[in-house]
Scaffold this motif. Structure first.
Motif, PDB file in Angstrom:
ATOM      1  N   PRO A   7       0.852  -1.196   0.000  1.00 15.84           N
ATOM      2  CA  PRO A   7       0.000   0.000   0.000  1.00 15.84           C
ATOM      3  C   PRO A   7       0.883   1.239   0.000  1.00 15.84           C
ATOM      4  N   MET A   8       0.570   2.229  -0.824  1.00 15.10           N
ATOM      5  CA  MET A   8       1.323   3.487  -0.811  1.00 15.10           C
ATOM      6  C   MET A   8       0.350   4.638  -1.004  1.00 15.10           C
ATOM      7  N   GLU A   9       0.055   5.297   0.100  1.00 18.18           N
ATOM      8  CA  GLU A   9      -0.914   6.374   0.109  1.00 18.18           C
ATOM      9  C   GLU A   9      -0.479   7.477  -0.858  1.00 18.18           C
ATOM     10  N   VAL A  11      -0.024   7.207  -3.944  1.00 16.52           N
ATOM     11  CA  VAL A  11       0.684   6.656  -5.112  1.00 16.52           C
ATOM     12  C   VAL A  11      -0.123   5.499  -5.717  1.00 16.52           C
ATOM     13  N   GLN A  70      -7.212  -1.659   3.743  1.00 19.39           N
ATOM     14  CA  GLN A  70      -6.357  -1.320   4.888  1.00 19.39           C
ATOM     15  C   GLN A  70      -6.988  -0.218   5.738  1.00 19.39           C
ATOM     16  N   ASN A  97      -3.117  -1.134   9.727  1.00 19.92           N
ATOM     17  CA  ASN A  97      -1.854  -0.420   9.565  1.00 19.92           C
ATOM     18  C   ASN A  97      -1.303   0.024  10.919  1.00 19.92           C
ATOM     19  N   LYS A 141       0.116  -4.916   9.468  1.00 22.96           N
ATOM     20  CA  LYS A 141       1.417  -4.490   8.934  1.00 22.96           C
ATOM     21  C   LYS A 141       2.085  -3.628   9.996  1.00 22.96           C
ATOM     22  N   ARG A 172      12.003  -1.782   9.294  1.00 21.04           N
ATOM     23  CA  ARG A 172      12.642  -0.558   9.779  1.00 21.04           C
ATOM     24  C   ARG A 172      11.769   0.008  10.893  1.00 21.04           C
ATOM     25  N   TYR A 178      12.460   5.807   5.566  1.00 17.15           N
ATOM     26  CA  TYR A 178      12.563   4.951   4.371  1.00 17.15           C
ATOM     27  C   TYR A 178      14.022   4.797   3.955  1.00 17.15           C
ATOM     28  N   ASN A 201       8.994  -7.119   4.060  1.00 20.58           N
ATOM     29  CA  ASN A 201       8.886  -5.885   3.268  1.00 20.58           C
ATOM     30  C   ASN A 201      10.038  -4.931   3.600  1.00 20.58           C
ATOM     31  N   GLU A 203      12.861  -2.278   0.989  1.00 18.79           N
ATOM     32  CA  GLU A 203      14.161  -2.159   0.309  1.00 18.79           C
ATOM     33  C   GLU A 203      14.449  -3.270  -0.699  1.00 18.79           C
ATOM     34  N   ILE A 204      13.426  -3.822  -1.304  1.00 18.78           N
ATOM     35  CA  ILE A 204      13.680  -4.799  -2.378  1.00 18.78           C
ATOM     36  C   ILE A 204      13.529  -4.056  -3.706  1.00 18.78           C
ATOM     37  N   LEU A 224       6.413  -5.681  -2.080  1.00 15.70           N
ATOM     38  CA  LEU A 224       7.283  -4.730  -2.774  1.00 15.70           C
ATOM     39  C   LEU A 224       6.557  -3.387  -2.921  1.00 15.70           C
ATOM     40  N   GLY A 227      10.181  -0.323  -5.095  1.00 13.65           N
ATOM     41  CA  GLY A 227      10.904  -1.093  -6.113  1.00 13.65           C
ATOM     42  C   GLY A 227      10.003  -1.510  -7.264  1.00 13.65           C
ATOM     43  N   TYR A 285       9.640   7.862  -9.959  1.00 16.98           N
ATOM     44  CA  TYR A 285      10.132   6.556  -9.489  1.00 16.98           C
ATOM     45  C   TYR A 285      10.800   5.778 -10.629  1.00 16.98           C
TER      46      TYR A 285
HETATM   47  C1  LIG Z   1       4.541   7.334  -0.569  1.00 18.29           C
HETATM   48  C2  LIG Z   1       4.343   6.170   0.356  1.00 18.29           C
HETATM   49  C3  LIG Z   1       3.095   5.913   0.873  1.00 18.29           C
HETATM   50  C4  LIG Z   1       2.889   4.828   1.746  1.00 18.29           C
HETATM   51  N1  LIG Z   1       1.621   4.550   2.196  1.00 18.29           N
HETATM   52  C5  LIG Z   1       1.401   3.461   2.990  1.00 18.29           C
HETATM   53  C6  LIG Z   1       0.086   3.080   3.403  1.00 18.29           C
HETATM   54  O1  LIG Z   1      -0.918   3.702   3.044  1.00 18.29           O
HETATM   55  N2  LIG Z   1      -0.030   1.989   4.213  1.00 18.29           N
HETATM   56  C7  LIG Z   1       1.057   1.252   4.616  1.00 18.29           C
HETATM   57  O2  LIG Z   1       0.894   0.261   5.352  1.00 18.29           O
HETATM   58  N3  LIG Z   1       2.297   1.570   4.205  1.00 18.29           N
HETATM   59  C8  LIG Z   1       2.496   2.631   3.411  1.00 18.29           C
HETATM   60  N4  LIG Z   1       3.757   2.918   2.959  1.00 18.29           N
HETATM   61  C9  LIG Z   1       4.867   1.990   3.280  1.00 18.29           C
HETATM   62  C10 LIG Z   1       5.002   0.927   2.188  1.00 18.29           C
HETATM   63  O3  LIG Z   1       3.861   0.105   2.131  1.00 18.29           O
HETATM   64  C11 LIG Z   1       6.231   0.044   2.436  1.00 18.29           C
HETATM   65  O4  LIG Z   1       6.083  -0.547   3.704  1.00 18.29           O
HETATM   66  C12 LIG Z   1       7.529   0.850   2.414  1.00 18.29           C
HETATM   67  O5  LIG Z   1       7.585   1.715   1.296  1.00 18.29           O
HETATM   68  C13 LIG Z   1       8.741  -0.091   2.407  1.00 18.29           C
HETATM   69  O6  LIG Z   1       8.729  -0.896   1.257  1.00 18.29           O
HETATM   70  P1  LIG Z   1       9.671  -0.559  -0.013  1.00 18.29           P
HETATM   71  O7  LIG Z   1      11.064  -0.343   0.519  1.00 18.29           O
HETATM   72  O8  LIG Z   1       9.516  -1.776  -0.899  1.00 18.29           O
HETATM   73  O9  LIG Z   1       9.126   0.700  -0.643  1.00 18.29           O
HETATM   74  C14 LIG Z   1       3.979   3.991   2.105  1.00 18.29           C
HETATM   75  C15 LIG Z   1       5.247   4.264   1.575  1.00 18.29           C
HETATM   76  C16 LIG Z   1       5.451   5.323   0.719  1.00 18.29           C
HETATM   77  C17 LIG Z   1       6.835   5.575   0.151  1.00 18.29           C
END
Ligand SMILES: Cc1cc2nc3c(=O)[nH]c(=O)nc-3n(C[C@H](O)[C@H](O)[C@H](O)COP(=O)(O)O)c2cc1C
Length: 319
Positions: A7-9, A11, A70, A97, A141, A172, A178, A201, A203-204, A224, A227, A285
């Motif tokens: 999940p990426m809020e 994005v 979520q 979350n 998570k 982390r 991040y 999860n 840094e992959i 992921l 990445g 990205y």
């Molecule tokens: C812009 C952004 C938004 C994120 N939004 C959420 C979210 O809504 N819920 C969540 O559990 N994690 C969120 N995360 C964390 C990611 O799900 C993930 O745990 C984190 O980026 C590490 O994984 P990565 O190194 O593969 O990016 C977000 C991360 C980023 C960079």
């Protein structure tokens, strides 16, 4: 092996999930977090932020990839009521979350700040577990801690004992943000301590990272985030490598077609003053993986008008 799209809020919205479902390699998607405060979330918000729920109660992307809903908050009752509603609408799972680092979220006692309080995390998971039918998985998570990398075993145990079906660990602390590295070895301690499946999860970015994460975390499922945004077929590449299958990674022309599709899919979805912003964000990205993305990003970064974008992205290929 399962691969999750993180999940990426801001994005990874439903347009993005649809495209990634179609690219392939992703087994499970998770919605951006939906905040629950002192009132349960409304059905309208659920359907707006996770429109996959309206797909005849299946909660999948159009290609059939399950999407989890979520929720983020600290109130066990309103989270439970919200989860029950999401389950009734057909959510493939409810994900909680406990990792969001945002100040506004943490100040209202949601997200990563809860990692300081394993008992409350346990109460939340337990209330949500009781509120949704047994066939709907409840997952969580977490990060490894708030200021320090600590309490992760207490949090993982609380989550497992409260009846969660799966745990994803972003390796982390909140304070680590991040920034690399991710502490995959800590995930292995969690795998050792609890008996529910654990998803690794953090840094992959490529096959080598995945191999190292797999070895250090002792996990066989991976989530992921950035990445996969930077390299849209990374899940396919990893699976091909894992299964010893030849695979030709996507080239820049394939990416241009995806950008074209994303532009036209999202064109009407956001106010016109934000036209093309999502495409620019994705390109930001993509630069991490495709050198061609940088001059392209430089070229379009100041574009605001439809005709400017459409001149470089071409006409709607799906039309
Ligand atoms: C812009 C952004 C938004 C994120 N939004 C959420 C979210 O809504 N819920 C969540 O559990 N994690 C969120 N995360 C964390 C990611 O799900 C993930 O745990 C984190 O980026 C590490 O994984 P990565 O190194 O593969 O990016 C977000 C991360 C980023 C960079």
């Amino acid at each position: 092996m399962r691969i999750f799209l993180a999940p990426m809020e801001g994005v990874i919205d439903h347009h993005f999930r649809t495209i990634y479902g179609d690219i392939g390699g992703v087994d499970i998607c998770v919605s951006e977090f939906l905040r629950v405060n002192d009132l349960p979330i409304s059905q309208k918000t659920l359907l707006r932020d996770c429109p996959e729920l309206s797909r005849s109660g299946l909660s999948t992307t159009p290609n059939g990839t399950p999407v989890r809903v979520q929720l983020l908050g600290s109130n066990p009752e309103t989270l439970a009521e919200s989860a029950a509603m999401a389950a009734a609408l057909g959510a493939s799972a409810i994900d909680l979350n406990f990792g969001c680092p945002a100040k506004t979220v943490n100040n209202s006692k949601g997200g990563a700040v809860l990692l300081k309080n394993p008992a409350l995390i346990g109460d939340i998971v337990s209330s949500v577990r009781k509120a949704v039918p047994s066939q709907t998985p409840v997952t969580a998570k977490i990060r490894l801690g708030f200021e320090e990398r600590n309490l992760y075993l207490d949090n993982a145990n609380a989550i497992a004992e409260a009846g969660a079906n799966e745990l994803c660990v972003h390796a982390r602390s909140k304070a680590d943000g991040y920034k690399p590295p991710a502490y995959w070895q800590c995930i292995a301690e969690i795998v050792d301590a609890i008996s529910i499946p654990v998803v690794a999860n953090g840094e992959i970015w490529n096959i080598k990272d995945w191999q190292q994460c797999k070895a250090e975390s002792a996990c066989s499922d991976f989530m992921l985030g950035r990445g996969l945004v930077a390299c849209p077929d990374l899940a396919l590449q990893i699976k091909a490598h894992n299964n010893k299958i030849d695979y030709q990674p996507l080239g820049w022309n394939d990416i241009l077609n995806l950008l074209n599709r994303f532009y036209y899919d999202t064109k009407e979805a956001y106010p016109s003053r934000f036209l093309g912003n999502r495409v620019k964000q994705w390109l930001f990205y993509l630069q991490m993986h495709y050198p061609e993305a940088t001059p392209f990003f430089e070229k379009i970064k100041r574009y605001k008008q439809a005709h400017e974008f459409e001149a470089v992205l071409g006409t709607d290929l799906s039309a």
